[in-house]
Write an enzyme that holds these catalytic residues in place. Structure first.
Site, PDB file in Angstrom:
ATOM      1  N   LYS A  62     -27.055 -14.523 -16.269  1.00  0.00           N
ATOM      2  CA  LYS A  62     -26.614 -13.307 -15.569  1.00  0.00           C
ATOM      3  C   LYS A  62     -27.749 -12.278 -15.506  1.00  0.00           C
ATOM      4  CE  LYS A  62     -21.790 -14.127 -16.761  1.00  0.00           C
ATOM      5  NZ  LYS A  62     -20.607 -13.833 -17.583  1.00  0.00           N
ATOM      6  N   GLN A 106     -18.902 -10.534 -22.734  1.00  0.00           N
ATOM      7  CA  GLN A 106     -18.908 -11.998 -22.593  1.00  0.00           C
ATOM      8  C   GLN A 106     -17.847 -12.601 -23.496  1.00  0.00           C
ATOM      9  OE1 GLN A 106     -20.668 -13.628 -20.285  1.00  0.00           O
ATOM     10  NE2 GLN A 106     -19.783 -15.582 -20.924  1.00  0.00           N
ATOM     11  N   ASP A 129     -16.015  -7.367 -14.436  1.00  0.00           N
ATOM     12  CA  ASP A 129     -15.324  -8.659 -14.487  1.00  0.00           C
ATOM     13  C   ASP A 129     -13.914  -8.586 -13.901  1.00  0.00           C
ATOM     14  OD1 ASP A 129     -16.500 -11.017 -15.397  1.00  0.00           O
ATOM     15  OD2 ASP A 129     -16.449 -10.396 -17.500  1.00  0.00           O
TER      16      ASP A 129
HETATM   17  N1  GUN Z   1     -16.587 -16.517 -20.360  1.00  0.00           N
HETATM   18  C1  GUN Z   1     -16.301 -17.532 -19.526  1.00  0.00           C
HETATM   19  N2  GUN Z   1     -16.146 -17.070 -18.263  1.00  0.00           N
HETATM   20  C2  GUN Z   1     -16.346 -15.744 -18.313  1.00  0.00           C
HETATM   21  C3  GUN Z   1     -16.316 -14.721 -17.316  1.00  0.00           C
HETATM   22  O1  GUN Z   1     -16.083 -14.930 -16.134  1.00  0.00           O
HETATM   23  N3  GUN Z   1     -16.575 -13.471 -17.778  1.00  0.00           N
HETATM   24  C4  GUN Z   1     -16.825 -13.214 -19.077  1.00  0.00           C
HETATM   25  N4  GUN Z   1     -17.045 -11.961 -19.424  1.00  0.00           N
HETATM   26  N5  GUN Z   1     -16.854 -14.135 -20.012  1.00  0.00           N
HETATM   27  C5  GUN Z   1     -16.618 -15.397 -19.627  1.00  0.00           C
END
Ligand code: GUN
Length: 301
Positions: A62, A106, A129
């Protein structure tokens, strides 16, 4: 499925998520340049707690993608054993920070902290998110300004492929708040008939066999066998697991499924890159939302 998907991103039955993500990023980069001309330089903070190796890789990807489009990013890494109060302190600081437009936690979080409590603390305008109840509610009420990145990434792939969902049967396997539940709402919004399956669904195979569009997000490697796929279906595999042989695999048995599907996303290189592309779009959206600026025209499926 009678709607033919013709698109640069569909080649020999394989849906090229990397190419689709590149196309999205090109637009985001342009958006960032426009914002910078107005004196706004979008910035996102990624909070990671503990040492989950997959999370480290995801956050790294990311951060890298932010760099490609000119978004500033910060990776806040907190140790295992971080308390709820300590995490809350970090979230509140980022909520108050005028330089930070977007905040992402995350997942998964370690057991020492509650996921729901942490997600609910994020300022909904910075909730890149789209997991805050305000934003999930916005999605159910219509179009939220910030929608979860993986399901909206799948919807964007569907749109870019020119698939018409009206009256089609979409089957989603997995009912997580991150993917399955918001995706079911998005597919219904696009006029598909939606079946949402999960671990307690009886005769999963029979539901999957009905799917014109199948999305699988269970984290169970190889759960969906090729002969379960309806000939001509479009398959989106959200699962990604590193197997003992070191290879990344999805929830669908790819080689078998490719023989019957009209299109299938590979793992890796399918849905994953689109999740990150959507995250970049949402970061730009956050930068506008926190300043009370009008949204530009938004690509919505
Ligand atoms: N862990 C697995 N998928 C995601 C996601 O889309 N966002 C976040 N923050 N953590 C994740």
């Amino acid at each position: 499925m009678d709607t033919i998907a013709s698109s640069a991103i569909l080649n020999d039955g394989i849906i090229d998520g990397r190419l689709a993500a590149r196309m999205v990023r090109k637009d985001v980069k342009q958006d960032v340049l426009s914002l910078r001309a107005e004196g706004i330089h979008p910035r996102v903070a990624f909070i990671r707690v503990g040492d989950d190796p997959a999370s480290e890789v995801y956050v790294g990807a990311k951060v890298k993608a932010c760099g490609w489009v000119g978004i500033r990013s910060e990776h806040v890494h907190l140790p295992d054993g971080t308390t709820q109060e300590e995490l809350a302190g970090v979230i509140n600081e980022l909520n108050d920070d005028k330089e930070t437009d977007a905040v992402l936690i995350q997942l998964p979080l370690p057991d020492s902290v509650g996921t729901k409590a942490a997600l609910n603390l994020i300022n909904p305008l910075k909730d890149v998110d789209g997991f805050h109840p305000t934003n999930l509610g916005g999605l159910l009420a219509g179009h939220g300004p910030l929608e979860p990145c993986t399901p909206s990434g799948v919807m964007r792939l569907i749109e870019m492929m020119g698939l018409n969902l009206v009256g089609k049967h979409a089957v989603v396997v997995g009912r997580s708040v991150i993917v399955g539940r918001p995706l079911a709402a998005m597919l219904a919004r696009a006029h598909a008939t939606v079946t949402l399956c999960h671990r307690h669904t009886a005769n999963l195979k029979d539901h999957v066999r009905q799917a014109d569009v199948l999305v699988v997000a269970t984290g169970v490697t190889g759960l969906i066998r090729g002969d379960w796929i309806k000939p001509g279906a479009y398959v989106f595999d959200v699962g990604i697991t590193r197997c003992e042989d070191g290879k990344l695999r999805g929830d669908v048995r790819f080689d078998e499924a490719l023989e019957r599907a009209a299109g299938i996303t590979p793992v890796p290189g399918g849905v994953g890159p689109m999740t990150i592309a959507r995250l970049l779009e949402n970061t730009v959206r956050c930068a506008r939302l926190v300043r009370g600026l009008q949204e530009p025209s938004i690509h919505r499926a």
